[in-house]
Motif scaffolding. Structure first.
Motif, PDB file in Angstrom:
ATOM      1  N   VAL A 188       7.643 -11.412  28.430  1.00 55.39           N
ATOM      2  CA  VAL A 188       8.254 -12.641  27.906  1.00 55.39           C
ATOM      3  C   VAL A 188       9.679 -12.711  28.462  1.00 55.39           C
ATOM      4  N   PRO A 189       9.878 -13.375  29.606  1.00 55.12           N
ATOM      5  CA  PRO A 189      11.183 -13.331  30.252  1.00 55.12           C
ATOM      6  C   PRO A 189      12.274 -14.118  29.535  1.00 55.12           C
ATOM      7  N   ARG A 190      11.900 -15.051  28.642  1.00 58.15           N
ATOM      8  CA  ARG A 190      12.927 -15.826  27.931  1.00 58.15           C
ATOM      9  C   ARG A 190      12.648 -15.796  26.431  1.00 58.15           C
ATOM     10  N   PRO A 191      12.912 -14.651  25.799  1.00 61.77           N
ATOM     11  CA  PRO A 191      12.612 -14.529  24.370  1.00 61.77           C
ATOM     12  C   PRO A 191      13.585 -15.335  23.515  1.00 61.77           C
ATOM     13  N   GLU A 192      13.082 -15.814  22.384  1.00 59.62           N
ATOM     14  CA  GLU A 192      13.912 -16.558  21.438  1.00 59.62           C
ATOM     15  C   GLU A 192      13.620 -16.058  20.035  1.00 59.62           C
ATOM     16  N   GLY A 193      14.549 -16.322  19.134  1.00 60.35           N
ATOM     17  CA  GLY A 193      14.335 -16.004  17.727  1.00 60.35           C
ATOM     18  C   GLY A 193      14.119 -14.518  17.496  1.00 60.35           C
ATOM     19  N   ARG A 194      13.073 -14.201  16.756  1.00 62.83           N
ATOM     20  CA  ARG A 194      12.800 -12.808  16.433  1.00 62.83           C
ATOM     21  C   ARG A 194      12.552 -11.987  17.693  1.00 62.83           C
ATOM     22  N   GLN A 195      11.930 -12.599  18.676  1.00 63.52           N
ATOM     23  CA  GLN A 195      11.675 -11.866  19.923  1.00 63.52           C
ATOM     24  C   GLN A 195      12.979 -11.527  20.637  1.00 63.52           C
ATOM     25  N   LEU A 196      13.990 -12.397  20.513  1.00 66.26           N
ATOM     26  CA  LEU A 196      15.289 -12.092  21.126  1.00 66.26           C
ATOM     27  C   LEU A 196      15.929 -10.900  20.412  1.00 66.26           C
ATOM     28  N   ALA A 197      15.795 -10.855  19.095  1.00 71.16           N
ATOM     29  CA  ALA A 197      16.314  -9.704  18.335  1.00 71.16           C
ATOM     30  C   ALA A 197      15.602  -8.430  18.769  1.00 71.16           C
ATOM     31  N   ASP A 198      14.296  -8.510  18.966  1.00 72.15           N
ATOM     32  CA  ASP A 198      13.540  -7.343  19.426  1.00 72.15           C
ATOM     33  C   ASP A 198      13.966  -6.939  20.841  1.00 72.15           C
ATOM     34  N   ALA A 199      14.256  -7.930  21.671  1.00 66.66           N
ATOM     35  CA  ALA A 199      14.699  -7.642  23.039  1.00 66.66           C
ATOM     36  C   ALA A 199      16.039  -6.915  23.017  1.00 66.66           C
ATOM     37  N   ARG A 200      16.938  -7.343  22.126  1.00 68.94           N
ATOM     38  CA  ARG A 200      18.238  -6.660  22.006  1.00 68.94           C
ATOM     39  C   ARG A 200      18.045  -5.224  21.538  1.00 68.94           C
ATOM     40  N   LEU A 201      17.143  -5.019  20.585  1.00 70.26           N
ATOM     41  CA  LEU A 201      16.872  -3.666  20.104  1.00 70.26           C
ATOM     42  C   LEU A 201      16.321  -2.799  21.235  1.00 70.26           C
ATOM     43  N   ALA A 202      15.411  -3.356  22.009  1.00 66.52           N
ATOM     44  CA  ALA A 202      14.842  -2.604  23.134  1.00 66.52           C
ATOM     45  C   ALA A 202      15.912  -2.271  24.162  1.00 66.52           C
ATOM     46  N   ALA A 203      16.818  -3.215  24.411  1.00 66.26           N
ATOM     47  CA  ALA A 203      17.898  -2.966  25.366  1.00 66.26           C
ATOM     48  C   ALA A 203      18.786  -1.824  24.884  1.00 66.26           C
TER      49      ALA A 203
END
Ligand code: SF4
Length: 70
Positions: free
Chosen positions: A37-52
């Motif tokens: 998911v190259p452009r995550p939003e919402g909860r997925q963006l929060a998960d992306a930050r956690l993964a980073a």
């Protein structure tokens, strides 16, 4: 909007990113992380930050994300 990427030069394939966020990442045939998911939003963006934050190699990049610590 931020763009989620994995730097293939830096990723060593720990798998932490796809353990944390299996809806955003997968492993390729050699066990390295890939972004699904190259452009995550919402909860997925929060998960992306956690993964980073959780990638030991800091290979997970959120380009253009002002809240990212990566
Ligand atoms: S956690 Fe980091 S090093 Fe491990 S597979 Fe994911 S991007 Fe690669």
């Amino acid at each position: 909007m931020s763009e989620l990427r994995i730097d293939p030069e830096v990723c060593v394939g720990h798998g932490r990113c796809f353990d944390i966020a299996p809806d955003l990442f997968a492993d390729d045939e050699e066990g390295f992380g890939t972004v699904t998911v190259p452009r995550p939003e919402g909860r997925q963006l929060a998960d992306a930050r956690l993964a980073a934050r959780s990638c030991p190699e800091q290979a997970v990049l959120l380009v253009g994300d002002s809240s990212s610590t990566a």
